[in-house]
Design an enzyme around this catalytic site. Structure first.
Site, PDB file in Angstrom:
ATOM      1  CG  ASP A 172      17.965  33.258 -19.337  1.00  0.00           C
ATOM      2  OD1 ASP A 172      17.139  32.612 -19.530  1.00  0.00           O
ATOM      3  OD2 ASP A 172      18.117  34.502 -18.654  1.00  0.00           O
ATOM      4  N   GLY A 173      16.957  32.144 -22.059  1.00  0.00           N
ATOM      5  CA  GLY A 173      16.173  32.735 -23.357  1.00  0.00           C
ATOM      6  C   GLY A 173      15.495  31.582 -24.103  1.00  0.00           C
ATOM      7  CG  ASN A 174      16.130  27.454 -23.674  1.00  0.00           C
ATOM      8  OD1 ASN A 174      16.839  27.850 -24.450  1.00  0.00           O
ATOM      9  ND2 ASN A 174      16.321  26.112 -22.864  1.00  0.00           N
ATOM     10  CG  HIS A 182      12.808  24.121 -21.998  1.00  0.00           C
ATOM     11  ND1 HIS A 182      13.664  25.221 -21.719  1.00  0.00           N
ATOM     12  CD2 HIS A 182      11.821  24.439 -21.204  1.00  0.00           C
ATOM     13  CE1 HIS A 182      13.162  25.944 -20.474  1.00  0.00           C
ATOM     14  NE2 HIS A 182      12.103  25.644 -20.471  1.00  0.00           N
ATOM     15  CB  SER A 222      19.205  27.298 -10.974  1.00  0.00           C
ATOM     16  OG  SER A 222      17.902  27.706 -11.145  1.00  0.00           O
ATOM     17  CG  LEU A 254      34.284  19.489 -23.862  1.00  0.00           C
ATOM     18  CD1 LEU A 254      35.272  20.667 -23.647  1.00  0.00           C
ATOM     19  CD2 LEU A 254      33.475  19.410 -24.869  1.00  0.00           C
ATOM     20  NE  ARG A 289      18.634  37.638 -13.684  1.00  0.00           N
ATOM     21  CZ  ARG A 289      17.405  38.463 -14.111  1.00  0.00           C
ATOM     22  NH1 ARG A 289      17.699  39.831 -13.976  1.00  0.00           N
ATOM     23  NH2 ARG A 289      16.711  37.981 -14.774  1.00  0.00           N
TER      24      ARG A 289
HETATM   25  C1  FPP Z   1      16.995  28.911 -19.532  1.00  0.00           C
HETATM   26  O1  FPP Z   1      15.811  29.383 -20.576  1.00  0.00           O
HETATM   27  C2  FPP Z   1      16.914  27.463 -19.769  1.00  0.00           C
HETATM   28  C3  FPP Z   1      16.687  26.520 -18.742  1.00  0.00           C
HETATM   29  C4  FPP Z   1      16.313  26.792 -17.381  1.00  0.00           C
HETATM   30  C5  FPP Z   1      16.843  25.101 -18.920  1.00  0.00           C
HETATM   31  C6  FPP Z   1      18.022  24.529 -19.911  1.00  0.00           C
HETATM   32  C7  FPP Z   1      17.899  23.202 -19.946  1.00  0.00           C
HETATM   33  C8  FPP Z   1      17.825  22.364 -21.099  1.00  0.00           C
HETATM   34  C9  FPP Z   1      18.054  23.184 -22.530  1.00  0.00           C
HETATM   35  C10 FPP Z   1      17.890  21.101 -21.272  1.00  0.00           C
HETATM   36  C11 FPP Z   1      19.173  20.549 -20.792  1.00  0.00           C
HETATM   37  C12 FPP Z   1      19.578  19.030 -21.279  1.00  0.00           C
HETATM   38  C13 FPP Z   1      20.612  18.488 -20.938  1.00  0.00           C
HETATM   39  C14 FPP Z   1      20.805  17.096 -21.469  1.00  0.00           C
HETATM   40  C15 FPP Z   1      21.536  19.123 -20.165  1.00  0.00           C
HETATM   41  P1  FPP Z   1      14.393  29.991 -19.744  1.00  0.00           P
HETATM   42  O2  FPP Z   1      13.440  29.107 -19.768  1.00  0.00           O
HETATM   43  O3  FPP Z   1      14.878  30.562 -18.365  1.00  0.00           O
HETATM   44  O4  FPP Z   1      14.068  31.098 -20.726  1.00  0.00           O
HETATM   45  P2  FPP Z   1      13.461  32.417 -20.509  1.00  0.00           P
HETATM   46  O5  FPP Z   1      14.319  33.431 -19.627  1.00  0.00           O
HETATM   47  O6  FPP Z   1      13.416  32.936 -21.934  1.00  0.00           O
HETATM   48  O7  FPP Z   1      12.221  32.080 -19.729  1.00  0.00           O
END
Ligand code: FPP
Length: 245
Positions: free
Chosen positions: A21-23, A38, A66, A132, A195
């Site tokens: 989380d946190g992208n 992302h 999700s 793995l 959570r």
């Molecule tokens: C949560 O951060 C991140 C996600 C919902 C997406 C994560 C997916 C990837 C990094 C790509 C995955 C790629 C592969 C190959 C599996 P958020 O967007 O909820 O961040 P925020 O809470 O700061 O808004």
């Protein structure tokens, strides 16, 4: 000195699950588009997969998308789907080289055809990996999975494949998409929230939880080791008392 030298190899978690989380917040804090977050998130995945493999973790499950994420703006959802195709295609050769086997949990029928095909190709090509197992949770939620299990169990009950006496914890586990995987020992969530967000509710019954404020793009090798060391300082009693452990 790297924290890897402080790991106790006799007490490693066999299975680590991560809520990445946190992208979005990472990107916004830098005046960037969420999609940049992302993209950086994929680099963090690479670092963490390498670190998990280096430290002899056997199973790593990543909550990549999700069921609830389908409700995000379509531009973000489409961007994430494209990113998955790009990342999986680019990484497959290295995954094979490093003995990483890819698996998935979730309702992948909902994914666009090109994502499903790329994923299935990667699963086939990495099938021999023994170092793995990297499980991608895609279009996944625990409540969806448990409802699906209940539906399949009812179906098999109606067909006479299952009887009332067969319904126990082991049977239910067998009908979940995680069938064959050990339950997570350690659940990590980055990004400051505390959570579980509909992730592995059944399977995390006895997992140790580790929360960090670090945004996912900043989570890397040393952060993973820090979480494992924290885990190794815990006493897992499974309902017993200390003296029995
Ligand atoms: C949560 O951060 C991140 C996600 C919902 C997406 C994560 C997916 C990837 C990094 C790509 C995955 C790629 C592969 C190959 C599996 P958020 O967007 O909820 O961040 P925020 O809470 O700061 O808004």
């Amino acid at each position: 000195m790297s924290l890897i030298d402080k790991l106790d190899y006799n007490r490693l978690p066999c299975h680590i699950a991560i809520i990445m989380d946190g992208n979005g917040r990472w990107a916004r804090a830098r005046g960037l588009e969420r999609s940049e977050g992302h993209r950086e998130g994929v680099s963090a995945i690479r670092k963490v997969v390498e670190a998990a493999s280096k430290s002899s973790i056997q199973y790593l499950t990543l909550y990549a998308f999700s069921t609830e994420n389908w409700n995000r703006p379509s531009e973000e959802v489409n961007g994430l789907m494209d990113l998955m195709v790009y990342a999986i295609t680019r990484e497959t050769a290295d995954l094979i080289k490093n003995g990483v086997r890819i698996a998935y949990i979730g309702d992948i029928e909902r994914l666009p055809g090109n994502v499903r095909e790329t994923l299935e190709g990667c699963i086939r090509e990495t099938a021999k990996g023994e170092r793995l197992t990297l499980v991608l949770a895609l279009s996944y939620s625990s409540k969806w999975e448990i409802a699906e299990a209940a539906r399949k169990i009812t179906c098999d009950f109606t067909k006479g494949i299952l009887q009332e006496k067969d319904i126990n914890e082991k049977t239910i586990s067998r009908y979940l998409t995680t069938n064959g995987l050990p339950d997570p020992d350690l659940l990590i969530r980055t990004g400051g929230e505390q959570r579980i967000s509909n992730f592995l509710l059944w399977q995390c019954a006895y997992a140790e939880f580790y929360f960090t404020d670090t945004f996912w793009p900043d989570f890397g090798e040393e952060e993973l080791y820090k979480a494992i060391i924290d885990y190794q300082g815990r006493e897992r009693r499974y309902g017993k008392i200390s003296e029995q452990i």
